[in-house]
Motif scaffolding. Structure first.
Motif, PDB file in Angstrom:
ATOM      1  N   VAL A 306       0.837  -1.208   0.000  1.00 44.92           N
ATOM      2  CA  VAL A 306       0.000   0.000   0.000  1.00 44.92           C
ATOM      3  C   VAL A 306       0.868   1.253   0.000  1.00 44.92           C
ATOM      4  O   VAL A 306       0.634   2.198  -0.768  1.00 44.92           O
ATOM      5  CB  VAL A 306      -0.957  -0.003   1.219  1.00 44.92           C
ATOM      6  CG1 VAL A 306      -1.616   1.374   1.394  1.00 44.92           C
ATOM      7  CG2 VAL A 306      -2.032  -1.075   1.058  1.00 44.92           C
ATOM      8  N   ILE A 307       1.897   1.261   0.837  1.00 43.42           N
ATOM      9  CA  ILE A 307       2.771   2.433   0.943  1.00 43.42           C
ATOM     10  C   ILE A 307       3.621   2.599  -0.311  1.00 43.42           C
ATOM     11  O   ILE A 307       3.762   3.707  -0.851  1.00 43.42           O
ATOM     12  CB  ILE A 307       3.665   2.314   2.200  1.00 43.42           C
ATOM     13  CG1 ILE A 307       2.805   2.409   3.459  1.00 43.42           C
ATOM     14  CG2 ILE A 307       4.740   3.392   2.203  1.00 43.42           C
ATOM     15  CD1 ILE A 307       3.512   1.984   4.725  1.00 43.42           C
ATOM     16  N   ASP A 308       4.199   1.499  -0.785  1.00 44.83           N
ATOM     17  CA  ASP A 308       5.050   1.545  -1.973  1.00 44.83           C
ATOM     18  C   ASP A 308       4.300   2.103  -3.175  1.00 44.83           C
ATOM     19  O   ASP A 308       4.833   2.886  -3.963  1.00 44.83           O
ATOM     20  CB  ASP A 308       5.562   0.131  -2.276  1.00 44.83           C
ATOM     21  CG  ASP A 308       6.559   0.097  -3.429  1.00 44.83           C
ATOM     22  OD1 ASP A 308       7.088   1.171  -3.799  1.00 44.83           O
ATOM     23  OD2 ASP A 308       6.807  -0.996  -3.960  1.00 44.83           O
ATOM     24  N   ASN A 309       3.037   1.705  -3.323  1.00 46.02           N
ATOM     25  CA  ASN A 309       2.258   2.073  -4.514  1.00 46.02           C
ATOM     26  C   ASN A 309       1.340   3.279  -4.304  1.00 46.02           C
ATOM     27  O   ASN A 309       0.572   3.632  -5.193  1.00 46.02           O
ATOM     28  CB  ASN A 309       1.423   0.871  -4.956  1.00 46.02           C
ATOM     29  CG  ASN A 309       2.295  -0.289  -5.401  1.00 46.02           C
ATOM     30  OD1 ASN A 309       3.158  -0.129  -6.251  1.00 46.02           O
ATOM     31  ND2 ASN A 309       2.088  -1.461  -4.809  1.00 46.02           N
ATOM     32  N   ALA A 365       1.340  14.961   5.395  1.00 47.78           N
ATOM     33  CA  ALA A 365       2.776  14.674   5.333  1.00 47.78           C
ATOM     34  C   ALA A 365       3.111  13.214   5.637  1.00 47.78           C
ATOM     35  O   ALA A 365       4.126  12.696   5.143  1.00 47.78           O
ATOM     36  CB  ALA A 365       3.523  15.574   6.315  1.00 47.78           C
ATOM     37  N   ASN A 366       2.296  12.536   6.429  1.00 49.47           N
ATOM     38  CA  ASN A 366       2.649  11.187   6.877  1.00 49.47           C
ATOM     39  C   ASN A 366       2.824  10.160   5.755  1.00 49.47           C
ATOM     40  O   ASN A 366       3.660   9.255   5.878  1.00 49.47           O
ATOM     41  CB  ASN A 366       1.645  10.683   7.914  1.00 49.47           C
ATOM     42  CG  ASN A 366       1.977  11.206   9.299  1.00 49.47           C
ATOM     43  OD1 ASN A 366       3.133  11.465   9.623  1.00 49.47           O
ATOM     44  ND2 ASN A 366       0.958  11.374  10.131  1.00 49.47           N
ATOM     45  N   PRO A 367       2.078  10.242   4.640  1.00 47.52           N
ATOM     46  CA  PRO A 367       2.381   9.319   3.537  1.00 47.52           C
ATOM     47  C   PRO A 367       3.804   9.468   3.008  1.00 47.52           C
ATOM     48  O   PRO A 367       4.425   8.491   2.579  1.00 47.52           O
ATOM     49  CB  PRO A 367       1.339   9.697   2.469  1.00 47.52           C
ATOM     50  CG  PRO A 367       0.177  10.203   3.256  1.00 47.52           C
ATOM     51  CD  PRO A 367       0.803  10.964   4.396  1.00 47.52           C
ATOM     52  N   LYS A 371       6.655   6.485   3.241  1.00 47.63           N
ATOM     53  CA  LYS A 371       7.405   6.037   2.063  1.00 47.63           C
ATOM     54  C   LYS A 371       8.907   6.223   2.261  1.00 47.63           C
ATOM     55  O   LYS A 371       9.700   5.411   1.788  1.00 47.63           O
ATOM     56  CB  LYS A 371       6.913   6.777   0.815  1.00 47.63           C
ATOM     57  CG  LYS A 371       7.354   6.116  -0.488  1.00 47.63           C
ATOM     58  CD  LYS A 371       6.584   6.643  -1.701  1.00 47.63           C
ATOM     59  CE  LYS A 371       5.193   6.099  -1.812  1.00 47.63           C
ATOM     60  NZ  LYS A 371       4.801   5.744  -3.199  1.00 47.63           N
ATOM     61  N   MET A 372       9.298   7.250   2.966  1.00 46.63           N
ATOM     62  CA  MET A 372      10.728   7.459   3.263  1.00 46.63           C
ATOM     63  C   MET A 372      11.279   6.335   4.135  1.00 46.63           C
ATOM     64  O   MET A 372      12.423   5.891   3.942  1.00 46.63           O
ATOM     65  CB  MET A 372      10.926   8.808   3.963  1.00 46.63           C
ATOM     66  CG  MET A 372      10.723  10.010   3.061  1.00 46.63           C
ATOM     67  SD  MET A 372      10.750  11.583   3.962  1.00 46.63           S
ATOM     68  CE  MET A 372      12.497  11.760   4.283  1.00 46.63           C
ATOM     69  N   LYS A 373      10.485   5.856   5.066  1.00 44.10           N
ATOM     70  CA  LYS A 373      10.910   4.749   5.932  1.00 44.10           C
ATOM     71  C   LYS A 373      11.022   3.447   5.150  1.00 44.10           C
ATOM     72  O   LYS A 373      11.934   2.647   5.361  1.00 44.10           O
ATOM     73  CB  LYS A 373       9.918   4.573   7.092  1.00 44.10           C
ATOM     74  CG  LYS A 373      10.001   5.664   8.144  1.00 44.10           C
ATOM     75  CD  LYS A 373       8.963   5.436   9.226  1.00 44.10           C
ATOM     76  CE  LYS A 373       9.022   6.542  10.277  1.00 44.10           C
ATOM     77  NZ  LYS A 373       7.949   6.369  11.290  1.00 44.10           N
ATOM     78  N   LEU A 374      10.062   3.233   4.229  1.00 44.34           N
ATOM     79  CA  LEU A 374      10.047   1.991   3.455  1.00 44.34           C
ATOM     80  C   LEU A 374      11.102   1.993   2.366  1.00 44.34           C
ATOM     81  O   LEU A 374      11.741   0.960   2.106  1.00 44.34           O
ATOM     82  CB  LEU A 374       8.643   1.805   2.833  1.00 44.34           C
ATOM     83  CG  LEU A 374       8.468   0.542   1.968  1.00 44.34           C
ATOM     84  CD1 LEU A 374       8.575  -0.724   2.816  1.00 44.34           C
ATOM     85  CD2 LEU A 374       7.106   0.594   1.256  1.00 44.34           C
ATOM     86  N   LEU A 375      11.263   3.141   1.719  1.00 42.93           N
ATOM     87  CA  LEU A 375      12.165   3.230   0.559  1.00 42.93           C
ATOM     88  C   LEU A 375      13.166   4.377   0.728  1.00 42.93           C
ATOM     89  O   LEU A 375      13.164   5.347  -0.055  1.00 42.93           O
ATOM     90  CB  LEU A 375      11.332   3.448  -0.721  1.00 42.93           C
ATOM     91  CG  LEU A 375      10.236   2.425  -1.014  1.00 42.93           C
ATOM     92  CD1 LEU A 375       9.277   2.956  -2.057  1.00 42.93           C
ATOM     93  CD2 LEU A 375      10.847   1.111  -1.479  1.00 42.93           C
ATOM     94  N   PRO A 376      14.019   4.310   1.744  1.00 43.03           N
ATOM     95  CA  PRO A 376      14.932   5.435   2.009  1.00 43.03           C
ATOM     96  C   PRO A 376      15.853   5.755   0.823  1.00 43.03           C
ATOM     97  O   PRO A 376      16.229   6.915   0.621  1.00 43.03           O
ATOM     98  CB  PRO A 376      15.745   4.963   3.219  1.00 43.03           C
ATOM     99  CG  PRO A 376      15.597   3.469   3.227  1.00 43.03           C
ATOM    100  CD  PRO A 376      14.236   3.202   2.681  1.00 43.03           C
TER     101      PRO A 376
END
Length: 379
Positions: A306-309, A365-367, A371-376
């Protein structure tokens, strides 16, 4: 009598009587006038009287309502990922949840236009107390999630819903939409509640969890709105949570939120259908034998997809920069887009209230943070 009668949507044989029961209702007339402003009421009434299936009701009426909503309150809907799906196969769409009505309505519009199997969708019974809304929900193939139950009643209700979802997917070849959590995400942090997965697994019988979930053909769904028309309406509940206070909804709050979500400005909207998670379930079956750890792993797989996409909009980057007093993402938006967002902020909340301002900005801002946490490496 079926054991699912208390929660299920209408069967086709019940549709005509249900439609005729609401044709003259003021809300139905308003809905049809909004959808078909240039068509005579008598012509619409006759067409409604000749509706005999859920599919016909959705295709001939509701799909046009959703198109009208998009036309009047958005700058368009885009999609990705759906081409990987098979048109004759049912799927369980596990989705992040932003809007009470539109999340599932937009998905069904996409599925209809692309020739896929439309969904039967979960909706809280607290949202359809009015008889008209209850009938309209069942005509749109919604099934009821029972709220406000005792612990024992909730367990029984969850078992029933689990069995119903399993029957829809495996016996009736009907796709299903369900939110990854109970209620909408208020703070922009999309996360799958393990309780939702536990509910789904109640129909697993003797099957292992990975095998059972493979049979459901889970597709994580990412829905993103450039502007959340209900953003300011979410603030009281967010502030109550932050202050460790119990939040009590007002009498008509759910209905007002539904109407604001439907009619409020959303600008651009994007839906992405993720990959079916079967390969990951095979890995879980091999590497984890504890059920709780398996559920945690499955929830994480859905969350990551969900976050990646999730499509980030200029509003998300603007909110991140304003919240953190930075210009890290200034290349992601224009000065005009920033001015429009700041103007919206000023019009909707008291910007001198720092708690309120930060809560509002964090919602957008949280999305980006997720995404920064998942795909730094992408940032």
């Amino acid at each position: 009598m079926s054991k699912f009668d208390e929660i299920r949507s209408f069967h086709d044989c019940e549709v005509n009587e249900a439609v005729q029961s609401i044709i003259r209702h003021p809300m139905m007339k308003a809905l049809m006038n909004f959808t078909f402003p240039d068509i005579d009421e008598k012509i619409l009434s006759e067409k409604l009287k000749n509706t005999h299936s859920v599919y016909d009701f959705q295709k001939n009426f509701i799909s046009h309502t959703i198109r009208k909503i998009l036309e009047t309150s958005s700058q368009g809907l885009t999609t990705s990922g759906f081409d990987k799906l098979d048109k004759n196969t049912s799927y369980l769409f596990v989705s992040n949840h932003r809007d009470i009505v539109l999340d599932t309505s937009l998905l069904n519009l996409v599925l209809l236009d692309k020739g896929y199997i439309m969904t039967s969708s979960a909706i809280g019974d607290n949202l359809v107390h009015q008889n008209f809304l209850h009938i309209l929900a069942k005509l749109n193939r919604n099934f009821l999630v029972q709220r406000g139950l005792s612990l024992r009643e909730k367990l029984k209700s969850s078992q029933l819903m689990s069995e119903y979802i399993f029957q829809l997917l495996t016996c009736e070849n009907r796709s299903v939409w369900i939110a990854q959590r109970e209620g909408r995400t208020k703070d922009g942090k999309d996360a799958t509640q393990q309780g939702v997965l536990k509910m789904l697994a109640m129909a697993s019988g003797n099957a292992s969890l990975p095998e059972f979930f493979k049979n459901l053909r889970i597709v994580p769904l990412s829905i993103s709105y450039e502007y959340d028309p209900t953003d300011v309406l979410k603030m009281p509940q967010l502030l109550a949570k932050q202050n460790d206070e119990v939040y009590v909804k007002s009498k008509d709050e759910d209905f007002n939120t539904m109407m604001s979500g439907v009619l409020g400005q959303k600008k651009r909207i994007h839906l992405h259908a993720g990959n079916i998670i079967n390969e990951e379930l095979n890995d879980i079956a091999v590497n984890l034998d504890n059920k709780n750890k398996q559920l945690q792993a499955i929830a994480q797989i859905i969350d990551d997809s969900v976050i990646d996409n999730y499509k980030l909009w200029p509003t998300n980057y603007i909110a991140y920069d304003l919240l953190n007093k930075t210009e890290q993402f200034s290349e992601k938006y224009t000065d005009k887009e920033k001015q429009i967002f700041e103007r919206r902020l000023e019009m909707r909340i008291n910007i001198d209230d720092e708690t309120l301002r930060n809560g509002f900005l964090s919602m957008y801002a949280n999305p980006v943070v997720s995404k920064m946490k998942l795909l730094p490496e992408s940032f």
